[in-house]
Scaffold this motif. Structure first.
Motif, mmCIF file in Angstrom:
data_model
loop_
_atom_site.group_PDB
_atom_site.id
_atom_site.type_symbol
_atom_site.label_atom_id
_atom_site.label_comp_id
_atom_site.label_asym_id
_atom_site.label_seq_id
_atom_site.Cartn_x
_atom_site.Cartn_y
_atom_site.Cartn_z
ATOM 1 N N SER A 21 0.924 -1.476 -0.038
ATOM 2 C CA SER A 21 -0.195 -0.046 0.099
ATOM 3 C C SER A 21 1.042 1.410 -0.121
ATOM 4 O O SER A 21 0.536 2.297 -0.564
ATOM 5 N N VAL A 22 1.956 1.321 0.601
ATOM 6 C CA VAL A 22 2.934 2.564 0.672
ATOM 7 C C VAL A 22 3.523 2.515 -0.511
ATOM 8 O O VAL A 22 3.541 3.742 -1.309
ATOM 9 N N ALA A 23 4.060 1.396 -1.370
ATOM 10 C CA ALA A 23 4.515 1.386 -2.831
ATOM 11 C C ALA A 23 3.422 2.098 -3.650
ATOM 12 O O ALA A 23 3.865 2.748 -4.623
ATOM 13 N N LYS A 24 2.300 1.814 -3.475
ATOM 14 C CA LYS A 24 1.191 1.998 -4.339
ATOM 15 C C LYS A 24 1.049 3.329 -4.244
ATOM 16 O O LYS A 24 0.919 4.123 -5.187
ATOM 17 N N ALA A 25 0.903 3.842 -2.872
ATOM 18 C CA ALA A 25 0.724 5.357 -2.600
ATOM 19 C C ALA A 25 2.099 6.277 -3.162
ATOM 20 O O ALA A 25 1.867 7.243 -3.779
ATOM 21 N N ALA A 26 3.176 5.750 -3.011
ATOM 22 C CA ALA A 26 4.344 6.566 -3.556
ATOM 23 C C ALA A 26 4.108 6.486 -5.367
ATOM 24 O O ALA A 26 4.529 7.564 -5.884
ATOM 25 N N LYS A 33 2.906 13.809 -10.663
ATOM 26 C CA LYS A 33 3.954 14.874 -11.230
ATOM 27 C C LYS A 33 4.261 14.738 -12.659
ATOM 28 O O LYS A 33 5.167 15.366 -13.443
ATOM 29 N N VAL A 34 3.614 13.798 -13.387
ATOM 30 C CA VAL A 34 3.466 13.738 -14.770
ATOM 31 C C VAL A 34 3.444 14.921 -15.397
ATOM 32 O O VAL A 34 2.388 15.564 -15.358
ATOM 33 N N GLY A 35 4.467 15.236 -16.248
ATOM 34 C CA GLY A 35 4.330 16.788 -16.884
ATOM 35 C C GLY A 35 5.137 17.782 -16.383
ATOM 36 O O GLY A 35 5.147 18.850 -16.828
ATOM 37 N N VAL A 36 5.357 17.469 -15.278
ATOM 38 C CA VAL A 36 6.380 18.548 -14.448
ATOM 39 C C VAL A 36 7.553 18.750 -15.143
ATOM 40 O O VAL A 36 8.236 17.540 -15.400
ATOM 41 N N ARG A 37 8.047 19.879 -15.176
ATOM 42 C CA ARG A 37 9.443 19.898 -16.080
ATOM 43 C C ARG A 37 10.608 19.251 -15.399
ATOM 44 O O ARG A 37 10.716 19.133 -14.264
ATOM 45 N N PHE A 38 11.618 19.039 -16.206
ATOM 46 C CA PHE A 38 12.909 18.463 -15.432
ATOM 47 C C PHE A 38 13.682 19.440 -14.759
ATOM 48 O O PHE A 38 13.617 20.646 -15.050
ATOM 49 N N ALA A 59 8.461 10.978 -3.516
ATOM 50 C CA ALA A 59 7.069 10.044 -3.557
ATOM 51 C C ALA A 59 7.356 9.301 -2.290
ATOM 52 O O ALA A 59 6.382 9.095 -1.806
ATOM 53 N N TYR A 60 8.393 8.520 -2.148
ATOM 54 C CA TYR A 60 8.345 8.068 -1.006
ATOM 55 C C TYR A 60 8.458 8.913 0.620
ATOM 56 O O TYR A 60 7.964 8.614 1.541
ATOM 57 N N LEU A 61 9.222 9.940 0.434
ATOM 58 C CA LEU A 61 9.182 10.940 1.496
ATOM 59 C C LEU A 61 7.619 11.566 1.887
ATOM 60 O O LEU A 61 7.493 11.650 2.919
ATOM 61 N N HIS A 62 7.086 11.518 0.786
ATOM 62 C CA HIS A 62 5.555 11.677 0.905
ATOM 63 C C HIS A 62 4.864 10.947 1.920
ATOM 64 O O HIS A 62 3.898 11.010 2.433
ATOM 65 N N GLN A 63 5.312 9.600 1.764
ATOM 66 C CA GLN A 63 4.729 8.553 2.593
ATOM 67 C C GLN A 63 5.627 8.071 3.614
ATOM 68 O O GLN A 63 5.344 7.203 4.549
ATOM 69 N N LYS A 64 6.382 9.354 4.335
ATOM 70 C CA LYS A 64 6.985 9.219 5.522
ATOM 71 C C LYS A 64 8.345 8.103 5.577
ATOM 72 O O LYS A 64 8.594 8.041 6.518
ATOM 73 N N ILE A 65 8.884 7.938 4.329
ATOM 74 C CA ILE A 65 10.032 6.909 4.417
ATOM 75 C C ILE A 65 11.122 7.636 3.535
ATOM 76 O O ILE A 65 10.931 8.139 2.481
ATOM 77 N N ASP A 66 12.176 8.042 4.073
ATOM 78 C CA ASP A 66 13.534 8.608 3.688
ATOM 79 C C ASP A 66 14.252 7.753 2.668
ATOM 80 O O ASP A 66 15.102 7.156 3.850
ATOM 81 N N ILE A 67 14.135 7.336 1.616
ATOM 82 C CA ILE A 67 14.895 6.469 1.040
ATOM 83 C C ILE A 67 16.140 6.797 0.920
ATOM 84 O O ILE A 67 17.182 5.849 0.675
ATOM 85 N N SER A 68 16.640 8.142 1.193
ATOM 86 C CA SER A 68 18.040 8.289 0.898
ATOM 87 C C SER A 68 18.865 8.495 2.272
ATOM 88 O O SER A 68 20.037 8.318 2.558
ATOM 89 N N LYS A 69 17.905 8.281 3.255
ATOM 90 C CA LYS A 69 18.437 8.284 4.784
ATOM 91 C C LYS A 69 19.595 9.316 5.048
ATOM 92 O O LYS A 69 20.323 9.496 5.520
ATOM 93 N N GLY A 70 19.023 10.667 4.430
ATOM 94 C CA GLY A 70 20.030 11.848 4.526
ATOM 95 C C GLY A 70 21.172 11.722 3.622
ATOM 96 O O GLY A 70 22.116 12.770 3.676
#
Length: 85
Positions: A21-26, A33-38, A59-70
């Motif tokens: 469900s988190v992956a789907k929400a991300a 964001k499709v169409g947002v400029r590069f 996308a994952y930060l919006h789900q409260k997961i920082d995949i970069s871990k800073g």
């Protein structure tokens, strides 16, 4: 275009450790964001434009997961290896 042999040495796939469900929400967030400029300036503090790694991170930060871990490079850039250690 980015995966052409003259532009890319390889590609990697990372599975984020989260619920379906988190992956789907991300994914749904990223789809909005499709169409947002590069973001050619690669600024993570500007949400009006995105670069590839930044979009996935957001996308994952919006789900409260920082995949970069800073992890960051330079003046706050997030590179693919910052989310794929």
């Amino acid at each position: 275009m980015f995966l052409q042999p003259d532009r890319c040495l390889g590609v990697g796939v990372k599975k984020i450790d989260c619920t379906d469900s988190v992956a789907k929400a991300a994914a749904e967030y990223a789809e909005t964001k499709v169409g947002v400029r590069f973001d050619n300036s690669y600024k993570t503090d500007d949400s009006t434009r995105y670069y590839c790694t930044e979009l996935i991170w957001q996308a994952y930060l919006h789900q409260k997961i920082d995949i970069s871990k800073g992890r960051r490079h330079g003046s706050n850039h997030i590179y693919p290896n910052d989310i794929m250690p």
